[in-house]
Scaffold this motif. Structure first.
Motif, mmCIF file in Angstrom:
data_model
loop_
_atom_site.group_PDB
_atom_site.id
_atom_site.type_symbol
_atom_site.label_atom_id
_atom_site.label_comp_id
_atom_site.label_asym_id
_atom_site.label_seq_id
_atom_site.Cartn_x
_atom_site.Cartn_y
_atom_site.Cartn_z
ATOM 1 N N ALA A 78 15.354 24.943 16.244
ATOM 2 C CA ALA A 78 14.898 23.639 15.755
ATOM 3 C C ALA A 78 15.898 23.183 14.699
ATOM 4 N N ARG A 79 16.212 21.908 14.721
ATOM 5 C CA ARG A 79 17.143 21.346 13.740
ATOM 6 C C ARG A 79 16.704 19.938 13.348
ATOM 7 N N VAL A 80 16.901 19.628 12.087
ATOM 8 C CA VAL A 80 16.646 18.280 11.582
ATOM 9 C C VAL A 80 17.894 17.446 11.824
ATOM 10 N N LEU A 81 17.704 16.283 12.433
ATOM 11 C CA LEU A 81 18.817 15.363 12.692
ATOM 12 C C LEU A 81 18.988 14.360 11.562
ATOM 13 N N SER A 82 17.863 13.845 11.055
ATOM 14 C CA SER A 82 17.926 12.884 9.956
ATOM 15 C C SER A 82 16.601 12.872 9.199
ATOM 16 N N HIS A 83 16.682 12.557 7.918
ATOM 17 C CA HIS A 83 15.496 12.496 7.059
ATOM 18 C C HIS A 83 15.844 11.723 5.793
ATOM 19 N N LYS A 84 14.814 11.400 5.021
ATOM 20 C CA LYS A 84 14.995 10.747 3.724
ATOM 21 C C LYS A 84 14.208 11.504 2.656
#
Length: 160
Positions: A66-72
């Motif tokens: 699992a990987r995060v692609l984008s966030h704030k």
């Protein structure tokens, strides 16, 4: 490991993926048999908004990655979901999701087996919930595989 699979891409829309948008889905084949999938998914309830991710899992519910692609998320606190900041997200590799009711697949703070990181609860719980929902979706792909090949991309009725 990904490079050892053949893959075929699809477009998919399902509430388990966190929103009403069309997401990319890659079904992975080993010896011409579908065995796993990678799905773009969204954790809609991050502390600072939606968290976009990729989740890969075998159809038996074992998480490949699992990987995060984008966030704030908040720098120094919630941004620990990002692999460039922390390795927290790698803890999901090799875990299994039994079902949407899987009591172990939540933060330890709430009785589960997943350790959160210091200073944040909402962000890691949001990511954990999204990964669980996405793996539940992936586990159901073998049941909708014929529909995928016919170009049908919305599967709400198959996932109650």
């Amino acid at each position: 490991m990904y490079h050892t699979f053949e893959k075929k891409s699809y477009k998919i829309k399902n509430k388990l993926l966190g929103d009403h948008k069309i997401h990319n889905l890659w079904v992975l084949f080993k010896n011409k048999k579908p065995v796993a999938a990678i799905v773009e998914t969204t954790a809609p309830d991050g502390y600072s908004g939606a968290i976009n991710m990729l989740v890969a899992a075998y159809f038996n519910g074992e998480i490949i990655n699992a990987r995060v692609l984008s966030h704030k998320e908040t720098p120094g606190i919630g941004d620990k979901i990002d692999l460039s900041i922390s390795n927290w997200i790698t803890r999901f590799t090799g875990m299994y999701v039994a079902s949407i009711e899987d009591k172990d697949f939540k933060l330890r703070k709430y009785g589960g087996k997943i350790e959160q990181f210091t200073g944040a609860t909402i962000t890691p719980q949001s990511v954990t919930n999204s990964i669980k929902r996405t793996v539940v979706f992936i586990k159901k792909i073998p049941f909708i595989f014929d529909f995928l090949n016919k170009g049908i991309y919305e599967y709400q009725k198959f996932f109650k």
